[in-house]
Scaffold this active site. Sequence first.
Site, PDB file in Angstrom:
ATOM      1  CE  LYS B 171      28.428  47.495  11.254  1.00 49.81           C
ATOM      2  NZ  LYS B 171      29.061  46.621  12.250  1.00 49.81           N
ATOM      3  CE  LYS B 239      32.002  39.784  10.633  1.00 56.42           C
ATOM      4  NZ  LYS B 239      30.890  40.295  11.497  1.00 56.42           N
TER       5      LYS B 239
END
Lengths: 291, 291
Positions: B171, B239
């Site tokens: 990811k 983030k």
Amino acid sequence: MERVGFVGLGTMGAAMAANLVRAGYPLHVWNRTPGKAGPLVEIGATEAGTLAELVAAVDVVVICVSDTPDVEAVLFGPEGIAAAAREGTLVIDCSTISPRATREFARRLRERGIAMVDAPVSGGSEGAIHATLTIMVGGEPADVERAHAVLAAMGRTITHMGPIGTGQATKAVNQVIICGAYLGVAEGIVLAMRAGLDPDAVVAALNNGAAQSWVLANRSGRMVEDRYPLGFKVALHRKDLAIALDLARESGVSLPVAGLTAQLENGLIAGGHGDEDMSALARAIRELSGM
Amino acid sequence: MERVGFVGLGTMGAAMAANLVRAGYPLHVWNRTPGKAGPLVEIGATEAGTLAELVAAVDVVVICVSDTPDVEAVLFGPEGIAAAAREGTLVIDCSTISPRATREFARRLRERGIAMVDAPVSGGSEGAIHATLTIMVGGEPADVERAHAVLAAMGRTITHMGPIGTGQATKAVNQVIICGAYLGVAEGIVLAMRAGLDPDAVVAALNNGAAQSWVLANRSGRMVEDRYPLGFKVALHRKDLAIALDLARESGVSLPVAGLTAQLENGLIAGGHGDEDMSALARAIRELSGM
């Protein structure tokens, strides 16, 4: 069927000219450096002894040379097109050069009754060979319409972008977008490898989502193997990027990723990698990371 | 059919949980902030009064919360999974968090006989709603196999990347690759507009070639209009990028474009644009260019 001349028989030009012969055009060819016309003559083209001789024999001249000064020499040199062409000749410039210079060249040609469209191509040598090039065209509608059949013999996606120079500006935008595409994939592949992932599995997992791109699908394998066969040369992209960065400066646009790419490509070229495929940007990220 | 608990009913989690109910799972749900479970209870889910109550009622717990500390609180807080779950419970963490913390969390759970896989998702709220998410899974083969049916009810492309943490690392790679994809297109669109081109025509002309990407096809229109509806929030990408940049530092990798993107996103968030879609990176390029 118009008589066509082709100037510039490099890797791209020779393949594009061959497709014009195959499409049935009576084709005259000329290259500044002699000895390039042989294979084209074999399939039916006529080699001109001089540029002026070529220009005198045709209605349409296609130019496919390296950079802005090369186009200028073909157009305005002593035996060049402006001096030798009859009124009504159409020039189709498939080189990738400055949009601003293009507008100026077209203006000077128009004074002599010669029309010009800019028609830079993308798709690489493979696209040139298979006549699947993407061609971005700028010019007067009547001139672009006249050029269309010739362009359709060499490419698949032919788009009239607007007035003279807009083909070149569109090509510049293409070269800017691919900076991000290549560097994003290069950074991702290097991170994946260093993080201990199987990079091929990562590409397979991600190529359905927001990271999907032609570069991820077709160039990440070279980055994994750290081998960069052609493709599209780093040195040619750097040349095109100089044009794009000039356009950005003239237009008042800040392009941080394109600017970074230019600097990394300077380093690749200095290191002897200018003839590698542009996916060699992964080599630069590897080197920054001590790999 | 295993009894499943779902922790974290934000935009993504609520949509994913609804797909588990539709797939027939007896589903218990819980959210730290109350008042989120109503629509799920209406379609058949059971709201747990406490996290411990949820954990006691199920065999598998799916977690979908914001960041590493949130996952840590759910796992190891006073009424958390480690304290309340019986041996043999499987934790599926669909949050996007640190790969290193993930390995540490899994190790601590294993000491209590609790298994864990990391299964971060990509594909946004639309992918969550339509169960078309891309899910990258890390963990022991037996645990990943056990998780598969639950994941298949929420996503379409489910890839086992390797041991625990490799889903999160993959990811992170995705979030790095899209930095280049978004910034490349943003720079190209701003250059096209300033150079007087029709940006929609440019996208149409270029999207068959080397510049082709999901971002060019699906997000360039927002950049042209300078309006950035969701999508995927800038603040969430920032983030995730913090996680990726930590991984890069740990792995010894230099990521210039990802680093630049982080800085531009800091500026967007400071300017009140953190809730816009990530295509708002074009806003940053526009601002750099005085637009």
